[in-house]
Structure formats: structure tokens, C-alpha cells
Motif scaffolding. Structure first.
Motif, PDB file in Angstrom:
ATOM      1  N   VAL A  97       0.807  -1.218   0.000  1.00 31.34           N
ATOM      2  CA  VAL A  97       0.000   0.000   0.000  1.00 31.34           C
ATOM      3  C   VAL A  97       0.842   1.271   0.000  1.00 31.34           C
ATOM      4  CG1 VAL A  97      -1.928  -1.129   1.149  1.00 31.34           C
ATOM      5  CG2 VAL A  97      -0.173   0.024   2.522  1.00 31.34           C
ATOM      6  N   GLU A 118      -2.092   3.590  10.670  1.00 25.81           N
ATOM      7  CA  GLU A 118      -2.981   4.729  10.894  1.00 25.81           C
ATOM      8  C   GLU A 118      -3.858   4.983   9.670  1.00 25.81           C
ATOM      9  OE1 GLU A 118      -0.263   7.827  11.871  1.00 25.81           O
ATOM     10  OE2 GLU A 118      -0.036   7.227  13.979  1.00 25.81           O
ATOM     11  N   ALA A 119      -3.255   4.904   8.482  1.00 18.17           N
ATOM     12  CA  ALA A 119      -4.023   5.123   7.246  1.00 18.17           C
ATOM     13  C   ALA A 119      -5.056   4.017   7.042  1.00 18.17           C
ATOM     14  CB  ALA A 119      -3.077   5.196   6.057  1.00 18.17           C
ATOM     15  N   ALA A 120      -4.682   2.787   7.397  1.00 21.60           N
ATOM     16  CA  ALA A 120      -5.602   1.658   7.239  1.00 21.60           C
ATOM     17  C   ALA A 120      -6.806   1.806   8.154  1.00 21.60           C
ATOM     18  CB  ALA A 120      -4.864   0.354   7.527  1.00 21.60           C
ATOM     19  N   ALA A 162      -7.998   4.566   9.357  1.00 25.26           N
ATOM     20  CA  ALA A 162      -8.809   5.686   8.859  1.00 25.26           C
ATOM     21  C   ALA A 162      -9.648   5.284   7.658  1.00 25.26           C
ATOM     22  CB  ALA A 162      -7.900   6.854   8.501  1.00 25.26           C
ATOM     23  N   ALA A 163      -9.118   4.338   6.864  1.00 24.80           N
ATOM     24  CA  ALA A 163      -9.837   3.892   5.660  1.00 24.80           C
ATOM     25  C   ALA A 163     -10.765   2.723   5.949  1.00 24.80           C
ATOM     26  CB  ALA A 163      -8.831   3.508   4.577  1.00 24.80           C
ATOM     27  N   GLY A 164     -10.760   2.222   7.187  1.00 18.35           N
ATOM     28  CA  GLY A 164     -11.648   1.137   7.566  1.00 18.35           C
ATOM     29  C   GLY A 164     -11.216  -0.223   7.055  1.00 18.35           C
ATOM     30  N   ILE A 165      -9.918  -0.425   6.843  1.00 19.34           N
ATOM     31  CA  ILE A 165      -9.417  -1.732   6.402  1.00 19.34           C
ATOM     32  C   ILE A 165      -8.474  -2.297   7.453  1.00 19.34           C
ATOM     33  CG2 ILE A 165      -9.634  -1.129   3.956  1.00 19.34           C
ATOM     34  CD1 ILE A 165      -6.648  -0.685   3.862  1.00 19.34           C
ATOM     35  N   ALA A 205      -3.079  -4.359   5.244  1.00 23.71           N
ATOM     36  CA  ALA A 205      -2.375  -3.245   4.610  1.00 23.71           C
ATOM     37  C   ALA A 205      -0.862  -3.433   4.669  1.00 23.71           C
ATOM     38  CB  ALA A 205      -2.766  -1.932   5.281  1.00 23.71           C
TER      39      ALA A 205
END
Length: 286
Positions: A27, A243-245, A247-250, A255
Motif C-alpha cells: 500500500v 494509521e491510514a488503514a 482511517a480507511a476502515g481496512i 495493509a
């Protein structure tokens, strides 16, 4: 005595290459991921070429009357120029990831090993500069350079030593690639006093054109970079990915999963009679 000034480091020939840079999360932004992947290969190539060179230099006996074979000499200098090329590329790649990824270790590497870029550029333009080199009054090494190294020895000049306590001295050896075509040539001899030296061969230095680079110090710096990427930089990247995962709900674990492409393709060609094509006189059938 010499051994009082030498700190010895055992040569590790069983290096396993399996770092974070070889298993990057898919990712990560493609541009950054490709740069990091390339950095990983540059680190691996330098380390492997250096260890291979050490093994080849062990075959050079400073106390033998026999000349070094041309094939062994070519192998040594092939690795020398491979190290130069990849050290230059590594500097360039490290610059490409700044300022997103920048640490004192990275900045120091870029600054310290600038000669790798000078050497690479000189070799790239060798065909254009042959005439100038032939007429130059500068004192230079032979055309493809010179490799110098320390070969440690034990009692009675025994070369087969494995421990620091066995060290009684060292031979300083220089190998050249190219003829002595002028009255004077410059050969930089690697002085191991006060330096860390692998057993039984180490403190390898390369001199070509007007530039010198210490391969042993370069290898140590490369290992430091590898530790940096496997430690601090890995932790920072993985934290940002998690953190990005979230926030994206995955799934953060999904990730972080690497997408490797260690692909092997094999084609089988069969020339046996049962596969013969009668229309093809050669007997080959695709």
C-alpha cells in the motif's frame, strides 16, 4: 606490535538477505515503494560483491612466487566496479527519497562516499578521455584501477588464521588492473593501523583515476543503512500504514502485507521422437 593496534572482526560468509526493503507493504505509494525496493537491491549487491571480493582476495598469497591469474584478477575488479556503480546508485536513490525520509546516517553516507559518483562518472566517460589520460602529466593508477588490502598473518607468517589472538602482523598487498604505462603511477596502500580489519583479509581500498574509496568502510556504512531501514524507518512506515488503514476502515495487517514477485518461469523443450513434427525436418515442435 601490530596486533596491539588492530581490532579484528570475523568475516561473516553466511549472510542472510531478508530485510524490510525486500518485503515492503504494497500500500506504500508506488514511487516511494519503487525507490525503497531499489535501495534494498543496491544494499544487497554491495554487501554480496564485497564478501565475494574478500573470498577472492584470500586466494591471493603475498608469500607465493606464483603470479595471480588473469581470471582471478578480472573477478576481483569486476566486483570492485560493481561496488562503485551500486554505491553511486545508492547515493542517488537516498537523495531521491529526501526530504520524506532523511536522517543523519543517510546524509552522512551521501556525503562520505561522494567518490563513488566521481569514479562511476570517470568510467562512464573513459572512452572519451583515453587521449587526455595518455597525454596527462598527472600521476595516476593503471587504467582500471588498483585494489589494496591487508592480509593478516600468524606465527611463522601463517596465513590461515581464524582468531584475533593469532595475529602477529599483516601484509599490505596491492593488485593493479592495467599496465604501468608511464614512468610514475599512484598506488594508495591501505594502512590498517588503528582500523577494524576482517580476518584474515580486510581493510580493502580501491583507487582509480584520481579517486580513492575504502570498500571496507563503505560496507560497514551499508550495514548501518540496512539496520536503519530495518529499524527506525520500518517502524515509522508501518505506523503510518496502520494509521491510514484504520482511517480507511481496512485491516492494518492486510495493509502491511507484502506483495512480492519472486517469479520463476520455466519452458521445457522436448526433442524426443514421440514429439517430432513430420512437417518440420528439424524435428522440433513448439
Amino acid at each position: 606490535m601490530l596486533r596491539d593496534h588492530l581490532s579484528a572482526q570475523q568475516l561473516n560468509t553466511g549472510m542472510t538477505i531478508d530485510s524490510f526493503l525486500s518485503r515492503l507493504p504494497s500500500v506504500i505509494a508506488l514511487e516511494q515503494r519503487l525507490a525503497l525496493e531499489a535501495i534494498g537491491y543496491a544494499l544487497d549487491l554491495i554487501c554480496l560483491a564485497y564478501r565475494r571480493m574478500l573470498a577472492q582476495l584470500r586466494a591471493v598469497s603475498p608469500i607465493s612466487d606464483e603470479s595471480i591469474s588473469r581470471s582471478l584478477l578480472v573477478l576481483i575488479f569486476a566486483d570492485a566496479w560493481l561496488i562503485v556503480d551500486q554505491a553511486h546508485m545508492l547515493r542517488s536513490l537516498l537523495r531521491s527519497i529526501e526530504p520524506k525520509i532523511s536522517t543523519p546516517t543517510i546524509r552522512e553516507f551521501i556525503s562520505t562516499f561522494e567518490n563513488a559518483t566521481f569514479l562511476r562518472n570517470e568510467m562512464d566517460h573513459l572512452h572519451q578521455n583515453i587521449n587526455n589520460i595518455s597525454k596527462s602529466k598527472k600521476v595516476l593508477p593503471p587504467i582500471y584501477g588498483a585494489v589494496s588490502f591487508a592480509r593478516l598473518h600468524g606465527a611463522d607468517h601463517n596465513l590461515e588464521i581464524t582468531r584475533a589472538t593469532d595475529i602477529r602482523g599483516a601484509y599490505l598487498v596491492t593488485l593493479t588492473a592495467g599496465s604501468f604505462s608511464k614512468d610514475n603511477h599512484r598506488l594508495h596502500c591501505a594502512n590498517p593501523i588503528g582500523k577494524s580489519v576482517e580476518i584474515p583479509v580486510g581493510h580493502v581500498q580501491f583507487n582509480a583515476f584520481e579517486h580513492v574509496i575504502n570498500f571496507s568502510e563503505l560496507n560497514a556504512a551499508v550495514e548501518g543503512l540496512r539496520a536503519l531501514f530495518d529499524g527506525e524507518i520500518r517502524a515509522d512506515i508501518e505506523t503510518k500504514v496502520r494509521e491510514a488503514a484504520v482511517a480507511a476502515g481496512i485491516s492494518p495487517e492486510e495493509a502491511l502485507r507484502a506483495r512480492t514477485a519472486d517469479l520463476v518461469v520455466t519452458m521445457v523443450i522436448d526433442f524426443s521422437e514421440e514429439h517430432t513434427n513430420d512437417k518440420d525436418p528439424s524435428g522440433w515442435q513448439g
